[in-house]
Design an enzyme around this catalytic site. Structure first.
Site, short mmCIF file in Angstrom:
data_model
loop_
_atom_site.label_atom_id
_atom_site.label_comp_id
_atom_site.label_asym_id
_atom_site.label_seq_id
_atom_site.Cartn_x
_atom_site.Cartn_y
_atom_site.Cartn_z
N GLY A 150 23.51 17.86 15.76
CA GLY A 150 22.38 18.75 16.00
C GLY A 150 21.07 18.01 16.02
CE1 TYR A 151 15.83 15.05 13.21
CE2 TYR A 151 16.95 12.95 12.87
CZ TYR A 151 15.79 13.69 12.92
OH TYR A 151 14.57 13.08 12.67
#
Length: 260
Positions: A150-151
């Site tokens: 996600g990051y």
């Protein structure tokens, strides 16, 4: 000599706060932007940076910031530091609400700021000087790692925003700079990512000799902005010596190999 003014986001803590301090020490006027008004007030009292409380995920807040800036002086630089990570889950276990939050704070906020503040940067550059849009992304934008999808995805999105913006501004005296730090030890980033688990956050840095600190990144930000106007630092990737790559981290004291 005209005093240059920078808008620094994420200025209530970590790299954003350090950047605001570093620029003030170098004679810049600074507008310090973050959600936490109390921390901004303390920074204003200590450094003379002008506090402006805003949530960059809220369009009305960004519009209010742009409107105030337009009436209060020139804007020579946007230093966009605000962002964050939430969770360290595998892709299959990820929570959509965490990913949505990361897209809001890491990608959409950057787009909102560019749309709102680019006219002000253009207005400044029309006076015969240059202007800057600087984005603090991450080495996570360059290399994927397990538990970081996600990051990775959202910081890569912010990085691509900066790359595309540089192309779109070709021919204008506006520099677009990206600073991509690796491991940085700050009081809040990893703690927030791991949902307040202090022990887990400490283990991330356990045994790492001299991880980067917020002031290290702030020094590079200030250098990039103070470089001669014809010099653009497209991308600066910076890591502690102990982190040779995203996946290669030395734990324990650094020492040379024995020489026979």
């Amino acid at each position: 000599m005209t005093v240059r003014r920078a808008v620094v986001t994420g200025a209530s803590s970590g790299i954003g706060e350090a950047a605001a301090r570093a620029l003030r020490e170098r004679g810049w006027d600074v507008v310090a932007v973050a959600r936490r008004a109390d921390r901004l007030a303390a920074l204003q009292e200590e450094t003379g940076a002008v506090a402006f409380a805003a949530d960059l995920t809220v369009g009305a807040d960004v519009d209010a910031l742009a409107a105030w800036l337009a009436t209060s002086g020139d804007v020579h630089a946007l230093v966009h530091v605000a962002g964050g990570a939430r969770g360290a889950d595998r892709v299959e276990d990820g929570k959509p609400e965490d990913w949505q939050w990361m897209f809001e704070v890491n990608v959409l906020s950057a787009q909102r700021l560019v749309a709102a503040l680019l006219p002000l940067l253009r207005r400044t550059s029309a006076t015969g000087t240059h202007a800057d849009a600087l984005f603090v992304t991450s080495t996570a934008a360059q290399t994927a790692y397990a538990g970081g999808a996600g990051y990775n995805a959202t910081k890569a999105g912010e990085s691509m925003l900066a790359h595309a913006l540089r192309l779109e501004l070709n021919g204008e005296p506006i520099r677009v700079v990206e600073i991509a730090p690796g491991m940085v030890l700050t009081p809040e980033f990893t703690l927030n990512r791991l949902r307040g688990d202090a022990a887990a956050a400490e283990r991330v840095y356990d045994g790492v000799e001299a991880p980067l600190r917020a002031h290290d990144v702030a020094d590079v930000i200030a250098y990039a902005l103070d470089a001669p106007g014809h010099v653009n630092l497209d991308l600066v990737t910076m890591r502690p010596v102990a982190q040779s790559a995203q996946h290669l981290l030395a734990r324990g004291p650094l020492h040379p190999r024995a020489v026979e």
